[in-house]
Design an enzyme around this catalytic site. Structure first.
Site, PDB file in Angstrom:
ATOM      1  N   ARG A  47       0.810  -1.194   0.166  1.00  0.00           N
ATOM      2  CA  ARG A  47      -0.155  -0.372   0.000  1.00  0.00           C
ATOM      3  C   ARG A  47       1.147   1.327   0.544  1.00  0.00           C
ATOM      4  O   ARG A  47       1.825   1.894   0.761  1.00  0.00           O
ATOM      5  CB  ARG A  47      -0.661   0.129   1.243  1.00  0.00           C
ATOM      6  CG  ARG A  47      -1.867   1.177   1.640  1.00  0.00           C
ATOM      7  CD  ARG A  47      -2.655   0.942   2.656  1.00  0.00           C
ATOM      8  NE  ARG A  47      -3.795   2.319   2.751  1.00  0.00           N
ATOM      9  CZ  ARG A  47      -3.046   3.280   3.675  1.00  0.00           C
ATOM     10  NH1 ARG A  47      -2.031   3.116   3.883  1.00  0.00           N
ATOM     11  NH2 ARG A  47      -4.627   4.112   3.716  1.00  0.00           N
ATOM     12  N   SER A 118     -12.603  -2.803   1.124  1.00  0.00           N
ATOM     13  CA  SER A 118     -13.050  -2.096   2.188  1.00  0.00           C
ATOM     14  C   SER A 118     -14.773  -1.838   2.424  1.00  0.00           C
ATOM     15  O   SER A 118     -15.401  -1.475   1.486  1.00  0.00           O
ATOM     16  CB  SER A 118     -12.511  -0.462   2.473  1.00  0.00           C
ATOM     17  OG  SER A 118     -10.864  -0.966   1.827  1.00  0.00           O
ATOM     18  N   LYS A 147      -3.957   5.680   8.705  1.00  0.00           N
ATOM     19  CA  LYS A 147      -5.020   6.413   6.906  1.00  0.00           C
ATOM     20  C   LYS A 147      -5.139   7.604   7.897  1.00  0.00           C
ATOM     21  O   LYS A 147      -6.538   7.923   8.993  1.00  0.00           O
ATOM     22  CB  LYS A 147      -5.956   5.753   6.541  1.00  0.00           C
ATOM     23  CG  LYS A 147      -6.519   6.399   6.192  1.00  0.00           C
ATOM     24  CD  LYS A 147      -8.036   4.768   5.821  1.00  0.00           C
ATOM     25  CE  LYS A 147      -8.673   4.813   4.789  1.00  0.00           C
ATOM     26  NZ  LYS A 147      -8.378   5.330   3.424  1.00  0.00           N
TER      27      LYS A 147
HETATM   28  C1  LIG Z   1      -7.747   1.075   3.714  1.00  0.00           C
HETATM   29  C2  LIG Z   1      -7.896  -1.399   3.976  1.00  0.00           C
HETATM   30  C3  LIG Z   1      -9.132  -1.588   4.231  1.00  0.00           C
HETATM   31  N1  LIG Z   1      -8.724  -2.922   4.886  1.00  0.00           N
HETATM   32  C4  LIG Z   1      -7.663  -3.756   4.078  1.00  0.00           C
HETATM   33  C5  LIG Z   1      -7.629  -4.860   4.084  1.00  0.00           C
HETATM   34  F1  LIG Z   1      -7.122  -5.502   5.814  1.00  0.00           F
HETATM   35  F2  LIG Z   1      -6.839  -5.323   3.355  1.00  0.00           F
HETATM   36  F3  LIG Z   1      -8.720  -5.740   4.361  1.00  0.00           F
HETATM   37  N2  LIG Z   1      -7.069  -2.903   3.144  1.00  0.00           N
HETATM   38  C6  LIG Z   1      -6.858  -1.523   3.046  1.00  0.00           C
HETATM   39  N3  LIG Z   1      -5.889  -0.913   2.496  1.00  0.00           N
END
Ligand SMILES: C=C1C=NC(C(F)(F)F)=NC1=N
Ligand SMILES: [Mg+2]
Length: 223
Positions: A47, A118, A147
């Site tokens: 990411r 998500s 985030k």
């Molecule tokens: C914003 C996000 C929310 N959940 C997940 C995951 F954990 F992979 F499901 N990854 C992300 N980048």
């Protein structure tokens, strides 16, 4: 449902799901990932996002390097948001948010690779499941600083609500999860936990990952 990953195999992979990009690391992302794998992560998501995140050729080169490490240790390699990068690298799957490309468009591009979505509430879950998500990332469960535009923390209730309403697909919790609160997330119905800084900023990454792993495994046995 992907043909490459059965639900059971995906639930296993979601147990300790490490997410990272260069800006989440205090040292080489290659070292951070290698140590996290030694500590027992079960899946990795690249990411590369946020202030000072790499772009273009540098982003591609880092993704390739981290994918190589995942292949060496047989850890599934997932790409966040960047579908083109995932296709070029032949990644094991992608993770998208509510504001990314529509699920059917992404599914058309990735075929039977893993498609994670998500979701923050039952309404989003209903649509995502109907459109073919293979797993849900549900959160933020606890407050997160990672985030920047995260929604308010929902607590574990959303996990219990989804299970009570019959959502039986693989689900991972995300947001402010540590070894201390991970067991609550599993007890509430998640198959695993997703973490960034609990691993990437740990003084001893191998140890921190092992402790997180134990918190998950202990709890599974109790279920
Ligand atoms: C914003 C996000 C929310 N959940 C997940 C995951 F954990 F992979 F499901 N990854 C992300 N980048
Ligand atoms: Mg996204």
């Amino acid at each position: 449902m992907t043909t490459t990953f059965t639900d059971a195999k995906l639930r296993e992979a979601l147990k300790v799901y490490f997410i990272m990009g260069s800006i989440n690391c205090l040292k080489s992302p290659v070292e951070v990932l290698t140590e996290a794998i030694c500590g027992g992560i079960t899946m990795f998501q690249f990411r590369e996002k946020g202030t000072n995140a790499l772009v273009g050729e540098e982003k591609y080169a880092l993704a390739e390097e981290l994918q190589f490490i995942c292949k060496k240790y047989k850890i599934p390699f997932i790409v966040n948001d960047d579908i083109a990068l995932a296709q070029t690298l032949k990644a094991d799957g992608v993770h998208i948010g509510q504001e990314d490309d529509p699920i059917p468009v992404v599914r058309e591009q990735i075929g039977d690779k893993i498609l994670g979505v998500s979701v923050h509430n039952v309404e989003e879950a209903k649509i995502a499941l109907q459109k073919g998500a293979d797993y849900f990332g549900v959160g933020p469960i606890f407050p997160t600083t990672t985030k920047a535009d995260a929604k308010p923390a929902s607590g574990v209730a959303i996990l219990t609500e989804l299970r009570m309403k019959g959502y039986s697909l693989p689900i991972v919790g995300i947001g402010g999860i540590t070894a201390k609160n991970a067991s609550q997330v599993i007890k509430a119905g998640a198959d695993g936990v997703s973490v960034i800084t609990a691993i990437s900023l740990a003084d001893n990454i191998v140890h921190a990952t092992k402790v997180l792993n134990e918190a998950i495994i202990q709890n599974d046995r109790k279920n």
